[in-house]
Write a protein that holds these residues in place. Structure first.
Motif, PDB file in Angstrom:
ATOM      1  N   PRO A  18       0.819  -1.229   0.000  1.00 58.34           N
ATOM      2  CA  PRO A  18       0.000   0.000   0.000  1.00 58.34           C
ATOM      3  C   PRO A  18       0.842   1.264   0.000  1.00 58.34           C
ATOM      4  CG  PRO A  18      -0.129  -1.134   2.131  1.00 58.34           C
ATOM      5  CD  PRO A  18       0.553  -2.066   1.187  1.00 58.34           C
ATOM      6  N   ILE A  19       2.034   1.219   0.612  1.00 59.87           N
ATOM      7  CA  ILE A  19       2.917   2.394   0.583  1.00 59.87           C
ATOM      8  C   ILE A  19       3.376   2.674  -0.838  1.00 59.87           C
ATOM      9  CG2 ILE A  19       5.182   3.252   1.324  1.00 59.87           C
ATOM     10  CD1 ILE A  19       4.741   1.777   3.961  1.00 59.87           C
ATOM     11  N   ALA A  20       3.713   1.612  -1.588  1.00 57.11           N
ATOM     12  CA  ALA A  20       4.162   1.780  -2.971  1.00 57.11           C
ATOM     13  C   ALA A  20       3.063   2.393  -3.837  1.00 57.11           C
ATOM     14  CB  ALA A  20       4.586   0.425  -3.542  1.00 57.11           C
ATOM     15  N   ILE A  21       1.834   1.915  -3.664  1.00 53.03           N
ATOM     16  CA  ILE A  21       0.722   2.428  -4.482  1.00 53.03           C
ATOM     17  C   ILE A  21       0.407   3.870  -4.103  1.00 53.03           C
ATOM     18  CG2 ILE A  21      -1.729   2.116  -4.995  1.00 53.03           C
ATOM     19  CD1 ILE A  21      -1.282  -0.904  -4.614  1.00 53.03           C
ATOM     20  N   ALA A  22       0.414   4.175  -2.802  1.00 51.59           N
ATOM     21  CA  ALA A  22       0.153   5.550  -2.365  1.00 51.59           C
ATOM     22  C   ALA A  22       1.266   6.492  -2.817  1.00 51.59           C
ATOM     23  CB  ALA A  22       0.019   5.583  -0.840  1.00 51.59           C
ATOM     24  N   LEU A  23       2.493   6.001  -2.841  1.00 45.73           N
ATOM     25  CA  LEU A  23       3.618   6.804  -3.309  1.00 45.73           C
ATOM     26  C   LEU A  23       3.442   7.170  -4.774  1.00 45.73           C
ATOM     27  CD1 LEU A  23       6.413   8.017  -2.721  1.00 45.73           C
ATOM     28  CD2 LEU A  23       7.406   5.790  -3.282  1.00 45.73           C
ATOM     29  N   ALA A  24       2.964   6.217  -5.570  1.00 43.77           N
ATOM     30  CA  ALA A  24       2.715   6.497  -6.990  1.00 43.77           C
ATOM     31  C   ALA A  24       1.635   7.571  -7.152  1.00 43.77           C
ATOM     32  CB  ALA A  24       2.301   5.205  -7.699  1.00 43.77           C
ATOM     33  N   GLU A  25       0.575   7.468  -6.349  1.00 42.83           N
ATOM     34  CA  GLU A  25      -0.484   8.471  -6.415  1.00 42.83           C
ATOM     35  C   GLU A  25       0.049   9.857  -6.019  1.00 42.83           C
ATOM     36  OE1 GLU A  25      -3.568   7.069  -3.902  1.00 42.83           O
ATOM     37  OE2 GLU A  25      -4.201   5.449  -5.243  1.00 42.83           O
ATOM     38  N   LEU A  38       3.007  10.969  -6.426  1.00 41.02           N
ATOM     39  CA  LEU A  38       3.872  11.485  -7.493  1.00 41.02           C
ATOM     40  C   LEU A  38       3.137  11.607  -8.818  1.00 41.02           C
ATOM     41  CD1 LEU A  38       7.051   9.361  -6.681  1.00 41.02           C
ATOM     42  CD2 LEU A  38       6.671  11.774  -6.140  1.00 41.02           C
ATOM     43  N   ASP A  39       1.830  11.263  -8.809  1.00 39.47           N
ATOM     44  CA  ASP A  39       1.025  11.283 -10.035  1.00 39.47           C
ATOM     45  C   ASP A  39       1.679  10.410 -11.117  1.00 39.47           C
ATOM     46  OD1 ASP A  39      -1.168  11.937 -11.563  1.00 39.47           O
ATOM     47  OD2 ASP A  39      -0.238  13.746 -12.406  1.00 39.47           O
ATOM     48  N   ALA A  40       2.074   9.209 -10.707  1.00 40.10           N
ATOM     49  CA  ALA A  40       2.746   8.278 -11.623  1.00 40.10           C
ATOM     50  C   ALA A  40       1.990   6.952 -11.633  1.00 40.10           C
ATOM     51  CB  ALA A  40       4.192   8.056 -11.181  1.00 40.10           C
ATOM     52  N   PRO A  55       5.272   0.337 -11.653  1.00 44.56           N
ATOM     53  CA  PRO A  55       6.702   0.203 -11.359  1.00 44.56           C
ATOM     54  C   PRO A  55       7.006   0.178  -9.869  1.00 44.56           C
ATOM     55  CG  PRO A  55       6.209   2.382 -12.256  1.00 44.56           C
ATOM     56  CD  PRO A  55       4.996   1.551 -12.457  1.00 44.56           C
ATOM     57  N   PHE A  56       6.241   0.917  -9.081  1.00 48.59           N
ATOM     58  CA  PHE A  56       6.469   0.949  -7.638  1.00 48.59           C
ATOM     59  C   PHE A  56       6.041  -0.373  -6.995  1.00 48.59           C
ATOM     60  CE2 PHE A  56       5.990   5.271  -9.128  1.00 48.59           C
ATOM     61  CZ  PHE A  56       7.022   5.934  -8.499  1.00 48.59           C
ATOM     62  N   ALA A  57       4.910  -0.911  -7.454  1.00 46.98           N
ATOM     63  CA  ALA A  57       4.473  -2.210  -6.947  1.00 46.98           C
ATOM     64  C   ALA A  57       5.446  -3.312  -7.344  1.00 46.98           C
ATOM     65  CB  ALA A  57       3.063  -2.526  -7.459  1.00 46.98           C
ATOM     66  N   MET A  58       5.970  -3.239  -8.566  1.00 46.91           N
ATOM     67  CA  MET A  58       6.888  -4.278  -9.031  1.00 46.91           C
ATOM     68  C   MET A  58       8.221  -4.227  -8.285  1.00 46.91           C
ATOM     69  SD  MET A  58       7.455  -6.920 -10.820  1.00 46.91           S
ATOM     70  CE  MET A  58       6.012  -6.998 -11.882  1.00 46.91           C
ATOM     71  N   ILE A  59       8.700  -3.047  -7.942  1.00 51.50           N
ATOM     72  CA  ILE A  59       9.979  -2.956  -7.231  1.00 51.50           C
ATOM     73  C   ILE A  59       9.842  -3.558  -5.835  1.00 51.50           C
ATOM     74  CG2 ILE A  59       9.883  -0.743  -6.017  1.00 51.50           C
ATOM     75  CD1 ILE A  59      12.737  -1.832  -8.317  1.00 51.50           C
ATOM     76  N   VAL A 110      12.792  -2.039 -14.434  1.00 45.19           N
ATOM     77  CA  VAL A 110      11.378  -1.908 -14.074  1.00 45.19           C
ATOM     78  C   VAL A 110      10.717  -0.724 -14.795  1.00 45.19           C
ATOM     79  CG1 VAL A 110       9.811  -1.303 -12.178  1.00 45.19           C
ATOM     80  CG2 VAL A 110      11.451  -3.148 -11.894  1.00 45.19           C
ATOM     81  N   PRO A 111      11.331   0.482 -14.823  1.00 42.32           N
ATOM     82  CA  PRO A 111      10.679   1.585 -15.561  1.00 42.32           C
ATOM     83  C   PRO A 111      10.573   1.329 -17.060  1.00 42.32           C
ATOM     84  CG  PRO A 111      12.348   2.423 -14.043  1.00 42.32           C
ATOM     85  CD  PRO A 111      12.540   0.943 -14.124  1.00 42.32           C
ATOM     86  N   TRP A 112      11.466   0.502 -17.587  1.00 44.99           N
ATOM     87  CA  TRP A 112      11.400   0.170 -19.006  1.00 44.99           C
ATOM     88  C   TRP A 112      10.237  -0.785 -19.288  1.00 44.99           C
ATOM     89  CZ3 TRP A 112      13.234  -4.554 -21.613  1.00 44.99           C
ATOM     90  CH2 TRP A 112      13.191  -4.436 -23.006  1.00 44.99           C
ATOM     91  N   LEU A 113      10.028  -1.740 -18.396  1.00 44.51           N
ATOM     92  CA  LEU A 113       8.915  -2.690 -18.565  1.00 44.51           C
ATOM     93  C   LEU A 113       7.587  -2.086 -18.119  1.00 44.51           C
ATOM     94  CD1 LEU A 113      10.699  -5.891 -17.181  1.00 44.51           C
ATOM     95  CD2 LEU A 113      10.106  -5.447 -19.568  1.00 44.51           C
ATOM     96  N   PHE A 114       7.637  -1.222 -17.098  1.00 45.61           N
ATOM     97  CA  PHE A 114       6.421  -0.597 -16.551  1.00 45.61           C
ATOM     98  C   PHE A 114       6.671   0.903 -16.458  1.00 45.61           C
ATOM     99  CE2 PHE A 114       6.914  -4.848 -14.832  1.00 45.61           C
ATOM    100  CZ  PHE A 114       5.696  -5.436 -15.135  1.00 45.61           C
ATOM    101  N   PRO A 115       6.430   1.637 -17.535  1.00 51.21           N
ATOM    102  CA  PRO A 115       6.762   3.073 -17.564  1.00 51.21           C
ATOM    103  C   PRO A 115       6.042   3.857 -16.469  1.00 51.21           C
ATOM    104  CG  PRO A 115       6.272   2.254 -19.766  1.00 51.21           C
ATOM    105  CD  PRO A 115       5.881   1.163 -18.817  1.00 51.21           C
ATOM    106  N   PHE A 116       6.710   4.935 -16.023  1.00 51.78           N
ATOM    107  CA  PHE A 116       6.115   5.818 -15.013  1.00 51.78           C
ATOM    108  C   PHE A 116       4.881   6.519 -15.557  1.00 51.78           C
ATOM    109  CE2 PHE A 116      10.603   5.687 -13.562  1.00 51.78           C
ATOM    110  CZ  PHE A 116      10.383   5.200 -12.288  1.00 51.78           C
TER     111      PHE A 116
END
Length: 609
Positions: A533-540, A542-544, A548-552, A603-609
């Protein structure tokens, strides 16, 4: 920071302390957390118990069953046999074949189970090619961890992160979404271990039989110094033992004698009868016993009316269809550790007798009944083959470490392998095609395994590692509580303030490092529950894209290479490899940094920001 958030963080901190102390079972700690969060009013009862209805929990349980079907049908062991034949006399070829083989099998079953299967295989090959087991055991454990980076169902953290994405209203990962990363890590890992093995060239660890394949029964007798300790004691017609239950004679306490079996005449031949509580002795029975002191044996025979004969080593080879031996070792998270054979009632529960214990390469002598079982001990057990097979198949506390070569003469042929492979292939096809939800696909696979008789109901239930499931169920409410009380938002702000100005890839590196460090103290599954949940909230924040955050986080949760206690997979190879704590730090920390670099780059190459 609100009072409610302080309470949740305090409870989480206390939970982590309990995990680290290892004084209370992890599943019990998880259940206590559920009760505390619900009783305090932080979560409703429905929220606290939400994990019990989570599809990922059902999916994980079903994959345990499918993995057990692969073991029972012989597929896992056949892969080990192919490895032995393909390696030849080359250590380099063995390592190059070993790691992909373990990763392939670990993609669809428990990595701990896979490593347990391959430990005796690798020990055997190491003896044959005359190389130190320490050069091969750590590559084995690293491959087990890398297998978690290959498919969606390879390890529980993958499913936990995927479930969190779906809970957030997003599409989950595909079955092979993580596979490209896993393949790259595997290729780099093989190259890394080809270089790093030179730092693991110690002489420690266990050694397989001198033939380079599985030891024979005679070789086990020699290795565990049983020659001269094994006896055949025939009851005379005037023996006061006739008609008395064996367990009432207190042979161990009075004479230091361990009964292995009873040779008894049935119809036209003599057979071996397994020792069990309440077994009454008959006239002309012959006791098969193990005793370290000959004087005690002589005294016992004089008092109880028996005729002693030393048991020749080839006796077991001659009676191989009835009685056998095997080496076993306790699992790192076993409840049996620290308890003696008497406290465990080992013979009563397994039907097998422990005739010797090897600890740190040395064979223990004297009475073993009150000797506490320690992590890394290797126990030599004797008894009926069917009971050895049952222990190998069903035990949640011990791994059958080595079976003697004679097992080939008595083991039944495993003809269900094609059906097991077909069931597995159909399960994967259903998951990849998204024809049905993943949990339903896995349940279909379980039913197919059962219908084809690759697994029965009893072994299916026993194959499920219930503590792992309860741990997931118990940690999920923490994620909900942190979201409700603002804990997730607080962690996101801290990450953004710390590394946010350095770019998204630096944030990924920070997220990976945080996940890996937390994984040093609690299980990788619990780590994934907290960090997803921290990874998903972090993406939100950063508006990204959240992917990629979940995969890392998914990648970092499997990167438990740094210490021997980071994962049960690592702990399992400590004794066979003769490793010290610093060995894992020396090899694991650099490799963790390499995996982090791979993740940040790809990861950013497979799952772009």
């Amino acid at each position: 920071m609100s009072a409610e958030l302080i309470w949740v963080l305090a409870l989480l901190g206390f939970t982590v302390v309990l995990f680290v102390s290892d004084r209370v079972r992890m599943d019990v700690i998880a259940l206590l957390a559920i009760v505390a969060l619900a009783a305090s009013g932080t979560l409703s009862v429905e929220e606290a118990l939400a994990g019990f209805s989570d599809p990922s929990v059902v999916l994980i349980a079903a994959m345990f069953v499918i993995g057990e079907g692969l073991v029972r049908s012989g597929i896992a062991h056949r892969l080990g046999g192919l490895l032995v034949r393909g390696a030849g006399q080359s250590e380099t070829r063995l390592l190059i074949l070993l790691m992909p083989c373990v990763v392939l099998l670990g993609a669809v079953m428990s990595s701990t189970g896979v490593v347990a299967i391959f430990v005796p295989v690798v020990l055997s090959v190491a003896a044959r090619i005359k190389t130190a087991p320490s050069r091969l055991m750590m590559p084995l454990s690293f491959a087990g961890l890398i297998s978690g980076m290959t498919t969606l169902v390879a390890t529980a953290p993958n499913l936990v992160v995927n479930s969190e994405l779906q809970r957030a209203g997003l599409d989950g990962f595909g079955f092979f979404s993580i596979t490209p990363l896993g393949v790259v890590v595997l290729l780099v890992g093989v190259g890394y271990m080809l270089v790093a093995r030179r730092w693991l060239a110690g002489d420690g660890g266990l050694v397989a039989g001198p033939l380079g394949n599985r030891s024979t029964l005679n070789q086990l007798i020699q290795r565990y110094r049983l020659s001269g300790r094994a006896w055949r004691l025939r009851l005379r017609s005037d023996s006061p033992m006739i008609g008395r239950p064996l367990d009432t004679l207190a042979l161990r306490e009075r004479f230091g004698i361990n009964a292995i079996g009873i040779e008894r005449k049935r119809r036209l031949r003599r057979v071996i009868v397994a020792v069990f509580p309440g077994l009454e002795l008959r006239e002309r029975d012959t006791l098969l016993v193990d005793a370290a002191d000959e004087d005690h044996v002589r005294a016992f025979c004089t008092e109880c009316g028996l005729e002693p004969r030393i048991l020749r080593g080839d006796y077991f080879s001659d009676r191989v269809e009835e009685i056998g031996m095997a080496e076993i070792t306790p699992l790192p998270d076993s409840e049996k550790l620290g308890r003696s054979l008497r406290e465990l009632a080992f013979r009563s529960t397994t039907g097998l007798s422990v005739v010797s214990i090897q600890r740190n390469g040395e064979v223990l002598v004297g009475s073993l009944i009150d000797e506490p079982i320690r992590n890394g001990d290797v126990l030599l057990v004797a008894g009926e083959w069917r009971r050895i097979s049952r222990l190998q198949r069903d035990s949640r506390d011990f791994v059958v470490f080595g079976l003697p070569a004679e097992i080939d003469d008595v083991a039944p042929s495993r003809r269900k392998a094609p059906l097991a492979l077909l069931s597995l292939a159909l399960t994967i096809a259903l998951m990849v095609s998204n024809a049905v939800p993943n949990a339903i696909a896995a349940l279909i696979g379980c039913l197919l395994m059962a219908a084809s008789r690759c697994i029965d109901a009893q072994s299916a239930y026993r194959s499920i590692h219930w503590p792992s499931l309860i741990l997931i169920v118990g940690m999920m409410p923490f994620a909900i509580a942190l979201q409700k009380t603002g804990g997730v938002a607080l962690m996101v702000e801290l990450l953004v303030e710390t590394v946010g100005g350095l770019g998204p890839r630096t944030i990924l590196a920070g997220l990976f490092a945080l996940t890996a460090v937390i994984g040093l103290f609690i299980s990788n599954t619990a780590t994934a529950v907290l960090m997803a949940p921290i990874a998903i909230a972090l993406a939100e924040r950063l508006d990204a894209s959240p992917y990629p955050f979940a995969m890392i986080v998914t990648l970092a949760a499997s990167a438990a290479f740094m210490t021997p206690v980071s994962s049960p997979v690592n702990t399992l190879v400590v004794a066979p490899g003769g490793y010290r704590f610093v060995d894992f730090v020396k090899i694991g920390v650099p490799f963790t940094l390499i995996v982090m670099a791979i993740g940040v780059a790809l990861v950013p190459w497979l799952f772009p920001f």
